[in-house]
Structures are given as C-alpha cells and as structure tokens.
Design a protein around this motif. Sequence first.
Motif, short mmCIF file in Angstrom:
data_model
loop_
_atom_site.label_atom_id
_atom_site.label_comp_id
_atom_site.label_asym_id
_atom_site.label_seq_id
_atom_site.Cartn_x
_atom_site.Cartn_y
_atom_site.Cartn_z
N GLY A 1 0.93 -1.25 0.25
CA GLY A 1 0.07 0.07 -0.14
C GLY A 1 0.79 1.34 -0.06
O GLY A 1 1.90 1.30 0.01
N PRO A 2 0.22 2.52 0.23
CA PRO A 2 0.88 3.60 0.24
C PRO A 2 1.97 4.07 1.33
O PRO A 2 1.75 3.54 2.47
N ALA A 3 3.33 4.20 0.98
CA ALA A 3 4.05 4.55 2.00
C ALA A 3 3.54 5.62 3.29
O ALA A 3 3.79 5.33 4.19
N PHE A 4 3.00 6.79 2.70
CA PHE A 4 2.59 7.77 3.35
C PHE A 4 1.03 8.13 2.71
O PHE A 4 1.09 7.90 1.63
N ILE A 5 0.18 8.45 3.66
CA ILE A 5 -1.01 9.11 3.07
C ILE A 5 -1.01 10.54 3.71
O ILE A 5 -1.14 10.72 4.95
N ASP B 1 1.33 13.08 7.58
CA ASP B 1 0.53 12.23 7.30
C ASP B 1 -0.63 11.72 8.09
O ASP B 1 -0.94 12.46 9.22
N ILE B 2 -1.14 10.94 7.54
CA ILE B 2 -2.85 10.62 8.33
C ILE B 2 -2.43 10.04 9.59
O ILE B 2 -3.54 10.24 10.62
N ASN B 3 -1.42 9.55 9.94
CA ASN B 3 -1.12 9.18 11.60
C ASN B 3 -0.42 10.42 12.52
O ASN B 3 -0.30 10.01 13.69
#
Length: 433
Positions: free
Chosen positions: A33-37, A48-50
């Motif tokens: 999946g994506p490394a970062f969102i 990022d989302i986190n």
Amino acid sequence: MNPYEKRREELAELDKRHFLHPTSPIKQQQEQGPAFIFVKGEGVYLEDINGKRLIDGMSSLWNVNIGHGREELAQAAAEQMKTLAFSSCFATFSNEPAINLAAKLAKISPKDLTTTFFTSGGSEANDTAYKLARHYWILKGRHEKKKIISRHRSYHGVAMGSTSATGLKPFRDFTNSIAPDFYHVENLSAEALREVIDQEGPDTIAAFVAEPVQGAGGVHIAPDDYFKKVRKICDDHDILFIADEVITGFGRTGTYFGLNHYGVTPDLMCFAKGVTSGYAQLGGVMLSQSIFDDLKKHSTGTLLHGYTYSGHPMACAVTLKNIEIIENEKLIENAQKMGEEMLKGFKWLQDKHDLISEVRGIGLMGAIELHSSTKQAAPMIVNKAAELGLICRSVVFDHMDILVFSPPLIITKQEMDKMIDILDHAIYSVEQI
C-alpha cells in the motif's frame, strides 16, 4: 484499533485497488500500500494521516518552492474562480491573468525571451518546445532540420517526445517504440555535442536541449564554460538552443533561472514546477523575440498546437501570486544562503562517513554521491531518513548511487540543521548493516 488507524487501513485498501501510482513500484504498491497518506502541509513539513511530520527535503517533486500551506495562493485561486475559473485561449481568445503573467515572465526571464506559450506542466512544455523548433524550421523552408539532441543523464518528462529526449535509458525502455530523431550526447562535454553535430550533419538538426543543472538524473552541475561553448556551437551551426528550466527555474539554484549562472540566453526556455510551487498545474515555453518575429513573419495559417488548459485563468492567477511571494520574501536570496549551508552540511557528512564519495550543490539543489562499491545504499538511506522524519530521493540509474535534495526555498538554518542531523543518523544506520 483507533479511528485514525482504521481510516488509514480503509484508504490504503482503496489505494491498492483503484490508484495506479506514477513512478512507483507496482508490486510494492499492491503488497504494502501507500508509504504515506499525507493530509496536511505546513512550511517545510508534510504530515501524514497518523500525525507523523516529515521535512519535505525534495519540495515534493522539486516544485513546492514557497513551502506548504500558503493561504495566499488559496485565496488567489478562490478569487479568480469566483469571477472566471476557466475560458479557452484557442482562436485568439484571452484572459487577464494569462496576459499579465506572460508580461511578468518577460520581465524576469533572461534577456530576449519575450513571448510565452502556456502548458499544464513540464512534459507538455518540453514536447511543445520540440514541436515549435521543428515547426520553426519548416516555416523557414528547411524541412530536413528535425533532429533533437539532448544529454545523457537528462530528464525532460514522460510524454512521448519528452521521454524520447530523456537521457535516462530506463525511462525510454518503458515503451517499445520511442519517437524518432532523438539523439543523446555525453552530459558535460561540449565537444561531444560538436562531434554528434558533425556526424549527423547540422542541416538535419533542429535543436539541442539541456537542463542548466541536471536534476532527476543526479544533480549534475556543468563546468563554468560549458553553456557558453554550447551557445556558440548552436550559433555556428544554425541550431536552436532549448533550456529546460522546469526544475531550475524560479529561485531553485539561488538565481531566478539556472542559466543566469552561466550568462547565456537560450532560444526557447521550458518552465513549470516552481512557477506555481505546485499549487496549480501550469508550465510553458518562452520564445526569444527573434524566434517569435520569424514565426509571425513566415506563418500563414493557424498554429495547430495547444492544450485545453493553455493559459488557464485560475492557474495564471495563482502563478502571479506565487511569483509575488518569491520576490517579496526574498526567497531567491534565501535559496542561495541556505544552499551554502546545505553544502556545508553535506561536506561535514562527507568528512564523517566513508560511504560518501562526493557532495555537490547549487542553491537549494544538492546531491550526496555514494561509492560505487556500495551500490543501492541510497534507497536504504532514503527509507531510514523517512523513518526519522525526512523525505529525500535516490538516483540509481546508469551505475549511479546518489541521494538528491531540493528543500523549499523558505527553509531556515534551524530546519536545515535538523535535515543534516537526520541524514547523519540515517547514513550511520545503513553503514552498520
């Protein structure tokens, strides 16, 4: 699982199913999946989302010159969209932002570059430059002048013409049939250009294209006299000189444009990226006054080239505000000053780490080259740096193992020191493997 983790997993699954990423490993996307969102940008940071914050050491794609989260550009876009979001520029239709931007570009660009053809980005700008160069010679009755020469380790985009001009072979190998009449020469030798011209015949060559500093190919900086020699060779053989300033323009190298370092003016100049700092999609090609005069003199019909979004009113309004910020905040001067700090930091790292063979930089474009015996160390350092809070890129084409950098022009000394510190720890971690 907290709501943020759940949302990230949901988005990651949608990403894997529906989003084919540009210039990304397909298998890695499907498996991991994506490394970062990313959900937020502020100054030199992406979040990022986190909630993880990273220094954007690449200005994303060499382009977020004024940094992230600038509300002034959002306001400029909104104001323009409220009055005229879009109108075509075909059939001589025009709009005020496009007219004002073309006039502004004529004021800030190298002398004699007076006229702009607008595109949506750098690949389109390069393709446009090659077509205009060939069309120019057709209008002058010299139909045989159609070959385009570029340099090894160059990057000019991924449209068909710009892919064919790109001097990084894997990009050309992506497709099994590139455009004809493109040739590549050694990247730092003016004599190599002369030899190819003699071999092919100057009457068959339309143009030579070069980045003032090769960016995606590893930040390769030409010798001080290289472009003056190139300019003379082109003049002597009646060949147009195209400067690809897509990465190097709008302050990136510590001057408005990369060729300002060399005291040379091209016949055509491609631009994109930093012209809007990534807040809108816009690029273009500037033409010298003499080229434009010849086009007007010899053309008898319609210029059969154009893009739907050429001269897009909103994008042009955003660009004007972006240039205003670059000038008012003296970001070109800051790029020069912080570029010196970045290079100083790179030299400190070189003295400390045996892994590093060479460092180089010009303005806020920089590279750390690793010893060839440690092939593929650069991607590992990139991954470790990301864990520690820094985004950078690796270049592993053509027997190279290089880290490249281009932080936003707003970066401060404190932020630069933090970037160098993260790099120090990332390189040390890889050295221990």
